[in-house]
Design a protein around this motif. Sequence first.
Motif, short mmCIF file in Angstrom:
data_model
loop_
_atom_site.label_atom_id
_atom_site.label_comp_id
_atom_site.label_asym_id
_atom_site.label_seq_id
_atom_site.Cartn_x
_atom_site.Cartn_y
_atom_site.Cartn_z
N GLU A 44 0.81 -1.21 0.00
CA GLU A 44 0.00 0.00 0.00
C GLU A 44 0.85 1.26 0.00
OE1 GLU A 44 -3.14 2.19 3.04
OE2 GLU A 44 -2.87 0.01 3.13
N VAL A 46 -7.94 0.77 -2.21
CA VAL A 46 -7.18 0.15 -1.14
C VAL A 46 -7.88 0.44 0.18
CG1 VAL A 46 -5.68 2.16 -0.91
CG2 VAL A 46 -4.92 -0.04 -0.04
N GLY A 47 -8.00 -0.57 1.04
CA GLY A 47 -8.66 -0.38 2.32
C GLY A 47 -10.10 0.07 2.12
N SER A 48 -10.43 1.17 2.75
CA SER A 48 -11.79 1.68 2.65
C SER A 48 -12.01 2.56 1.42
CB SER A 48 -12.12 2.49 3.91
OG SER A 48 -11.24 3.59 4.05
N LYS A 49 -10.93 2.89 0.73
CA LYS A 49 -11.05 3.73 -0.47
C LYS A 49 -11.34 2.86 -1.69
CE LYS A 49 -8.63 7.97 0.59
NZ LYS A 49 -7.72 9.01 0.07
N LYS A 50 -12.44 3.18 -2.38
CA LYS A 50 -12.82 2.40 -3.57
C LYS A 50 -13.21 3.38 -4.67
CE LYS A 50 -14.31 -1.68 -1.01
NZ LYS A 50 -15.38 -2.68 -0.78
N SER A 88 -4.05 -1.94 -4.50
CA SER A 88 -3.20 -2.98 -3.92
C SER A 88 -3.77 -4.34 -4.29
CB SER A 88 -3.13 -2.84 -2.39
OG SER A 88 -4.36 -3.23 -1.80
N GLN A 113 -3.90 -6.88 -2.48
CA GLN A 113 -4.67 -7.42 -1.37
C GLN A 113 -6.14 -7.01 -1.47
OE1 GLN A 113 -1.83 -5.74 -1.11
NE2 GLN A 113 -0.33 -7.12 -0.14
N SER A 114 -6.39 -5.77 -1.83
CA SER A 114 -7.76 -5.30 -1.95
C SER A 114 -8.44 -5.86 -3.21
CB SER A 114 -7.81 -3.77 -1.98
OG SER A 114 -7.36 -3.23 -0.75
N ASN A 119 -14.64 -7.66 -3.84
CA ASN A 119 -14.16 -6.45 -4.50
C ASN A 119 -14.02 -6.66 -6.01
OD1 ASN A 119 -14.04 -5.04 -2.12
ND2 ASN A 119 -11.84 -5.43 -1.78
N SER A 171 4.02 -1.61 12.01
CA SER A 171 2.94 -1.32 11.06
C SER A 171 3.45 -0.53 9.87
CB SER A 171 1.85 -0.51 11.76
OG SER A 171 2.34 0.78 12.13
#
Length: 990
Positions: free
Chosen positions: A292, A317-321, A331, A333-334, A340, A505
Amino acid sequence: MGPCRHPRSRARDEGLPGLSETRSQLTLDNAFGFLDSHVIADQVFHPALVSNANGQTMLKTILDELKRSRNFVFSVAFIAPSAVALLKQSLLDYRGTGTIITSTYLGFNSPAAFRELLNLDGVDVFVYPDSAAGFHAKGYIFEQESSTTAIVGSSNLTASALLKNQEWNLRFSALPDGDIVQQLKCAVQAHLDASTPLTRRWIDEYALTWAPQPPPLQGSTWVESTGDALPMGLIVPNSMQVEALSEIQALRDAGESRAVVISATGTGKTILSALDVRAYAPKRMLFVVHREQILDRAIDEFKRVLSAPASDFGKFVGSKKELDRRYVFASIQSLSRPENLREIEPDAFDYVLIDEVHRAGAASYRTLIDYLEPAFLLGMTATPERTDEFNVFELFDFNVPYEIRLQKALEADMLAPFHYYGVTDYVKADGEVIDQVADLSRLVASERVDHLVSTIETYGHAGVPVKGLIFCSKNAEAAELSQILNQRDVHGQRLRTLALSGKHSVEERELAVQMLERGELDYIATVDIFNEGIDIPSVNQVVMLRQTLSSIVFTQQLGRGLRKAAGKDHLVVIDFIGNYDNNYLIPIALFGDSTLNKDSIRKKIIDAQEAGAIAGLSSVNFDAISREKIFASLATTTLDSMSNLKKAFVDLKNRLGRSPLLMDFARFDTVDPTVIATKQKNYWRFLDKVGATDAPAGAFEDAVLTFLSVELLNGKRPHELLLLDKLLLHPVGVTVEDYQTALGVSGLDNDQATLNSVLAVLSLTFFTKAEAAKYGAVPVVSLDDGAYRLSEKFAMAWGADPVFQMHVRDVVDTGLYLARHRYKWSGELEVGQRYSRKDVCRLLNWQSNQQSTIYGYKVDYFSNSCPIFVTYHKGPDVSESTKYEDEFLNPSTLTWYTRSRRTLASGEVKAIVENQLPLHVFAKKDDAEGTDFYYLGRAKSQDARQTKMSGETGPDVVSMTLGLASPIESSLYEYFAASVAAIQGPVSMG
C-alpha cells in the motif's frame, strides 16, 4: 621565500639503494618512449599518454603508481567526494606518506569534499587561497626508492576526469638528480608555502560563505533521475526510455497484447510505465502494487508525467474504492478479494500495469490476471528469475521488449554510482571472527560495535549527513544494535538510529522513512523488510552486517541506495565479510556474473582491482583479508553443480519458451556455454540428464559431440571451427587453397604449421590414444587430394540425424561466437587469458598433446617453442626436491628454476638460457584454481646460474630471471604475490 635552489648530487652522496639498476632501467624506458620504440625495455618507467582510452584510465594509472611509491603529492585545483571514494581503499592500504594540495578556486570544491579529505588518515591536506592567482594545477607526483614519477596534464580529482572524460595527461619518470625532479619539488614547495593546512575549523568557516555551483545547462532541459524535465513541467523520456517505449510500441504494433519490462531497481520503472501510458492514452488504466505504501508515490509520478487533473486519479485500497476514476491505483490485497473483484467489469480497464510482477505466481495475482481483459497488460520487475517454478515470461507470452540490468544501468548513468568496500568483520585477538553465526551477545558485543563504528567513520560519508540502512542477520540483533549505536558518536556527532521489523505497522515504517529522508535519523536497522517495494532516493549508505545468502537479495538491498537524488554524489556500501562458505556470492552479485565459471568471476575481481572501477563510475574494493576470503570461498565451492546448471537451464527456458541452445546461453550472457556443455561431456547428454530430450545420442554421435565440446567450443582457436563451418556448408569438400584464403580474409594465421596443427586436431592424431578413443577413434576431417572432407562416418551421422545436426551446428556457431566475443579472434595466445597445458600444445602448433610430460616446462623443437608453467604457491604436499622457489621480483621479472638434476650444460637448459627459441610464461596462484594458467607473455632468459635445491645438499638446479616482454597488470601481480598466511586465515585485529 628565496629562489628555489637545486641540491647537487643528492643521489650519489646518499647512495640510494638500487639506484644503479633503476638508472639502467629508466634509461632504456625513456629511450623506448622518447627516442626509439624498438628499444628493448621493461616499460616500467616509460613515458605514456594517459587519456582514459583503451582501458588506460587516469584512475588506474594513479593506483598503479601508489602501489610502488613511498611518497606522493597531488596538487589539483578541483576535487569531488566521489573521486576520494574511488581512491579510499588504496589510500588506506598505502604504507607511505602523502600530501594533497587543492584550492577554493571558483568555489568548485564543496565543504563535503574538504571533509572527505580531512577524514583520510595519513594524508596531509593543504588549501591554496582563492585570493592568490588562479590555482589550476593538475599534477600527481610519486616518489619511489630511487626515482620519481609524475603525471601532469588535464585531469582534476573528479570521478569523470579519472575515468571517462577525454583527458590528456603525460606520465614520465626521472632519477633524483634529474632537473625535472628539482623543478617539480620547487613547484610543490611554492604551493605549500602559499597554502594553509586543512582543519575542521577552516572547513566550518568556508561552509558559511560557500555556495553550490549551478549544474551545467543542457539546452532547454535538465536531467533528472528518470527522465528529462522541461521547464514547463512536462517529462520527456531519456535516451534509454525512448528505446524502451519504441520497443513496447513495436510489440503492440505486431499485435501483441502483453509484455514484461525488466528494469533494475532505481532505473525509473514507474516513470517508464507512466510514459507508455501517456503514449497509449487509454480510456482507463489500472496500476497494481503489492504494498500500500507504494501507491502514493506512484500516483505522484504518474501525475507528473500525465499532467492530468487530480480528479482523474483514484485509489482502491482499504476503505477507499475510487473505481470511477480514469487512473486507478490499487493494492493486490484489496483487488483479489472476491467481493471487490465482482465490483469491476473484466473489460473496465483497457490498460493494466502490474508492479513487481515476479510475484505474479501467487494465487491472488493469477486470479486477478485471469479475470481482467485489458487491451494491453504490462508487467514490471527487476528480478524475473524465480525459485518457485513459476514462469513470469510465459504469463506475458515471452514478450520482453526492454531489459536493463544493474551493470548496464550503471554504465548508462541511470543510477547513482556506488563505492563498495568489503571489509573484514570483527576479529578477536585469538583470531576468532565474530560474525552472524555467533550468538546475539557476541554480535552486539562492545568490541564488535567499536569495529562497526570505526569502519563507518573510515569508509562512510564524512562530508554530508548520512542517510543509511543497516541490514542485520536477525531482528533481535537490529533492535539491540540500534540501542547501542544511539549511545555512540561518529565524526563527533551522536548517532540516531531506529530498528524496524515485520512487526511494525505500515504507518510506523513510513514515519521512520520520512524521518530518515528529513535528516532526523542517520540509520534504519532491519533484516529484510526493505529488500524491495520501498523507495528512499536519499539513502546514501548501505551497511551489510550479515551473510550474503543470495545474490538476488544482495542486489535488492544494494538497490535501495542506487536511486539518484538531489545532493547525492554517490552511494557507499560497507559489507562486513566473515568466514562464510558462500562469500563467492558477493562478486557474483556485484559483477552480475551468472556464468558459473570460477575463472570468469576470479578475473572480474582482479580486473576490478586493476581498473579501480566497474560499470560507469562505480568501484568495488576489498581489504586484503576480505579479498583472500572471497578467493578461498570461490576455490572451495562447486559452482557448476547439476542443481545450479539445471536452474540456469530452466530460467533461460522460461525466458525463451523453448529449450535453450548453447548459443542462447552465450547471447544472453548467462551460464558459460563451455561449463554447461562439458558438465556431462556434451550438451545433448546434459539435456538427457535433465529430461529435456526425447532420446540420448548414439555412441558415435555422443563421442563426436564430446570432442567438439571439450576441445573446440571454448573458441580459443577459431581455425578448426571455421573449417568445420565451411565443410558443413560444402560436404563435398574444401580445398586447402580455399581454406587458406578464408583464414586470411578472416585475419587469421594460415601458415603451413597452423594448417598441419588444425588437421592433426580434427583427424584426432594430435591426441593420445585414450583421448582419441573417447572421441570416437574416427577422424572428423581428413585431407585427400588437396581437399579437406568430412569423414565418411561423420557425414553419414550428420545426414541421418537432424538432432545431431542441430547440436553440431550449435557447438560450431557458439565456438565461433566465443572466439569473437571472449577472445581476439586470433587463435594466438593472448596475455591475461587462461590456458591449460593442452591448450598451449595446440595453440603453439605442437605435433601432439604432450600435457602429461611437460613437468613445468618443455622445449619443443618441432614447433620451436618452450612454454613455462609456474604454480606460484606450492601446496604442503609438494616435496622439497620439487618445491621450486619461483618468485616475481617485480611485474616484469620472475626468478625461475629449472627442474632438479639439471645443469647449465643440459641441452634443454642451454636452449632456454641462450634464448634459442621463444619462451612463453604461464602462471597460476595455486592448484585450487584448476588446470588453467594465466598467460603472462613472451620472456627472455638472463642471469642464469648453477645452484642447488633446498640449500647446499639438494640436487643441482639452474636459476635464472625471466624478463617479460611487457609487465603484467599490477593487480594480477599482487594476486600472485599475496601471502599464504592471508589465504589460510584472518590476521588478528585486536
